[in-house]
Design an enzyme around this catalytic site. Sequence first.
Site, PDB file in Angstrom:
ATOM      1  N   GLU A  53       0.806  -1.219   0.000  1.00  0.00           N
ATOM      2  CA  GLU A  53       0.000   0.000   0.000  1.00  0.00           C
ATOM      3  C   GLU A  53       0.843   1.274   0.000  1.00  0.00           C
ATOM      4  OE1 GLU A  53      -2.544  -0.648   3.364  1.00  0.00           O
ATOM      5  OE2 GLU A  53      -4.058  -1.654   2.146  1.00  0.00           O
TER       6      GLU A  53
ATOM      7  N   GLU B 110       7.468 -21.612   7.670  1.00  0.00           N
ATOM      8  CA  GLU B 110       7.686 -20.751   8.828  1.00  0.00           C
ATOM      9  C   GLU B 110       8.729 -21.323   9.784  1.00  0.00           C
ATOM     10  OE1 GLU B 110       4.775 -21.431  12.453  1.00  0.00           O
ATOM     11  OE2 GLU B 110       3.654 -20.792  10.687  1.00  0.00           O
TER      12      GLU B 110
END
Length: 323
Positions: A103, A134
Site C-alpha cells: 500500500e 515458517e
Amino acid sequence: MTSRADAPSPSSPAGHRDVRAELDGLTTEAFRPEHSDIDRLPTLDIAEIMNGEDATVPAAVAAQLPRIAAAIDAVAERMGRGGRLVYAGAGTAGRLGVLDASECPPTFNTDPTEVVGLIAGGPTAMTTSVEGAEDSAELAVEDLSALGLTADDVVVGVSASGRTPYAIGAVGHARALGALTVGLSCNADSALAAAADHGIEVVVGPELLTGSTRLKAGTAQKLVLNMFSTITMIRLGKTYGNLMVDVRASNEKLRARSRRIVALATGADDGEIEAALSATDGEVKNAILTILAAVDAPTAAELLKETDGHLRAALAAAAERSP
C-alpha cells in the site's frame, strides 16, 4: 547437554512434544474455558463478545507506544539515507507485512523496492499454506540475500508468538549484517524481541478461538504496521500536514483525490488547480508548490530536490529566494 544435531526433529514425536510445551507457555495460545460453549450462542452474542475482545487491542498497543516511536525514528533515519524497510513474517503476520508494503507505492509514491514484504513460502503463501516454511530460519536468510540486504536497511520481523524461526532468522541475519532490526510480537519475553535492536511486544492476551492469532494479535500487528509505514512517511516528508501530497494518481478515484488535496492545501480554484497539475505532470506536491510559492514547475521540482522532497522546507526555501 544435547547438541543441536541431537535435538529432536520438529516432525518427530519428541519434537511435537517440545513444540506443544512451548505453545502451552504462550499467552496467545492460552485456552479460555469461559468460551468453551461459544458455538451454542446466538450470532449476536458471539459478535458482541468478539467486539468486546477487539476493543482491548488499542490499549495493548498504547502500552508499547514509546518503543514503537523509538523504532520508527530509527527506521526513518535509515530510510532517509536510502535504506529500505523490509517486513518478514509467516502466515497472518507475513500477509500483514506484504499488505502494508504493497500500500506504500499508491499512498506515498514510493518505489516498490523501498518497502518490501517477505512472507515465508513466497507469494504462494499469501493464499495457500506452504508446509514447513515458517519453521525455516535458513529460508529467511535466502529471501533477504535475494534482496541484497545492506547495513542501511531495516528488517522488521513480525510474529504473534514471537517464536517463529522464519521471523527470528530474518532478524538475526539482518542484525549480523549491521541492518537495523525490529521484532514485533504479541507475547512477553519473546525470542523475537530479544533478537532485535528494538523489541515491541503488544500483549493482547488469549484469543477468542484458542491460538487463532489472526484475531486480536493480527489486529494489533496491523495497527502497529500502520504506524510504522505512515509515521515513517510523515517523517520523510511524504505528507503536508495530514494531506497525502505524494499520492500516486493511478486511477480515477486517486486523480480526483489529487485535485482535492491541492484544493485543500492551497484554496485555489479548479482552473488554477488543473493548470498546476498539468504543468507538473500530475505531481501533487509540485503543483501545490507552484501555487503557494508562485513559481513555475521546473523551479518547484528544483526546490523539492534541494529539500529532499519536504514541501514545508521547499516553501521556506522559496520564500528566502523571493525578493
